[in-house]
Design an enzyme around this catalytic site. Structure first.
Site: not given
Length: 385
Positions: A46, A132, A174, A178, A203, A206, A238
């Site tokens: 990542n 996640h 998210e 992910s 979240d 990413h 990441k």
């Protein structure tokens, strides 16, 4: 006549049948330690901005170790908070447009800390079905009522919130999925949450470094950075190429976490090396705002090679269905010099095992040609192209 064995079974006797069942289903996992330089083109990690080995980031880690030592020496409330931690928190908050920030030892710990500290028995959490594992575990540990709604469905969220009887409510999602790299409908989710008096928890693991203006995250990209009814979690492991996590949001929330987040209070503070590396990476991203666009260009090229639509993030998903087919595909890619991720249940739903490719800003034209050759050789026989 021999006496019957009346001893109870060994308390771990269940492990071997359990492992055998996982092997039969193609779901047995194993660690594969990699060498520092194994010659493989990495499309599995990542490290989206290609900063984990950047000289400035490495030097940031080394300088922090020289100044502060190898470990933080204690929890954040004892000796584990250094001036470097405070510097990173201030710059993270400013970069993402938040009022304040708090650094945790991992993104997982940040999610556990914020959800369990902001929810309880008198709360309702509305959780996206594709969240996640760290968010799922957070919901379970919070002791709140939890309603799992279909992925990216603001109407379903609204219906659950409309029927709530609790005094508090959180909507948890998210920003960038992910597993498939899809973008959440954050504007719509925020509108629903605000109308129903709920807090939106996003979240951005990413999203940070890839989405939004200059990599400031998807919330910034949709005009919600700094909203007073939004709390954000990020990872430093990441796009920033380091280790750790953080929560960003209103100062009152951060102050509450210092008092109530168990994964903050009782965990050793993030090691200085990770703090120094993350701070150097953040400053590099701020000085080189073109890196996020380079990630998306590389992701589009990888998607084209895999025969799937270009994503709006760094994650390229190639669904193969059967877990053994996906595992064999990943192994064959490695034999051809390209490391890719392999996601199988429970990481993804049954029947959707996949290769997960991750783009990096530092991929060269030669890297992409190499990836194209490997993916074409592997996916054409699998019928995925």
């Amino acid at each position: 006549m021999p006496f019957p064995d009346t001893r109870p079974p060994h308390p771990l006797a269940w492990l071997e049948p359990h492992a055998a069942a996982r092997r039969a289903a193609g779901l047995r996992r194993e660690l594969r330690p990699r060498a520092a330089a194994d010659g493989l083109l990495d499309l599995a990690g990542n490290d989206y901005l290609g900063l984990a080995h950047h000289p400035r980031v490495v030097e940031g880690a080394v300088a922090a170790v020289r100044t502060w030592g190898a470990g933080s020496t204690g929890s954040r409330l004892v000796t584990g908070s250094t001036a470097l931690h405070a510097e990173l928190e201030a710059e993270l908050a400013a970069f993402c447009g938040a009022e304040d920030a708090l650094v945790f030892s991992s993104g997982y710990a940040a999610n556990l800390g914020v959800i369990t500290a902001l929810a309880g028995p008198d709360s309702l959490i509305v959780s996206d079905a594709a969240n996640h594992a760290s968010l799922i575990d957070s919901c379970r540990l919070s002791r709140a009522q939890v309603a799992v709604v279909p992925h990216d469905d603001p109407q379903a969220v609204d219906a659950v919130l409309a029927a709530r009887t609790t005094s508090r409510a959180l909507v948890v999602t998210e920003s960038v999925n992910s597993v498939d790299g899809g973008l959440a409908p954050l504007r719509e989710l925020h509108a629903v949450a605000r109308a129903r008096g709920a807090l939106l928890v996003v979240d951005e693991a990413h999203g940070l470094g890839v989405a939004g203006p200059g990599g400031r995250g998807l919330l910034a990209g949709v005009g919600l950075a700094g909203a007073d009814d939004v709390v954000v979690t990020v990872t430093l492991s990441k796009a920033l190429g380091s280790q750790g996590g953080a929560v960003l949001g209103p100062a009152a929330v951060i102050a509450h976490l210092v008092d109530a987040a168990r994964t903050f209070i009782f965990d050793t503070g993030l090691a200085p090396a990770s703090v120094g590396a993350a701070l150097a990476a953040l400053r590099l991203l701020r000085s080189e705002p073109g890196r996020p666009a380079a990630v998306l260009r590389a992701a589009a090229a990888l998607a084209d090679a895999a025969g799937v639509p270009a994503p709006a993030s760094a994650v390229v998903a190639v669904v193969l269905g059967d877990p053994e087919v996906a595992l064999a595909g990943a192994q064959r890619c490695a034999e051809l010099g390209v490391r890719v991720g392999c996601f199988r249940p429970p990481s993804v739903p049954e029947g959707t095992s996949r290769l997960r490719l991750t783009a990096r800003a530092d991929l060269t034209e030669a890297d992409l040609v190499r990836a194209w050759a490997a993916l074409t050789a592997v996916l054409a026989p699998a019928g995925a192209r």
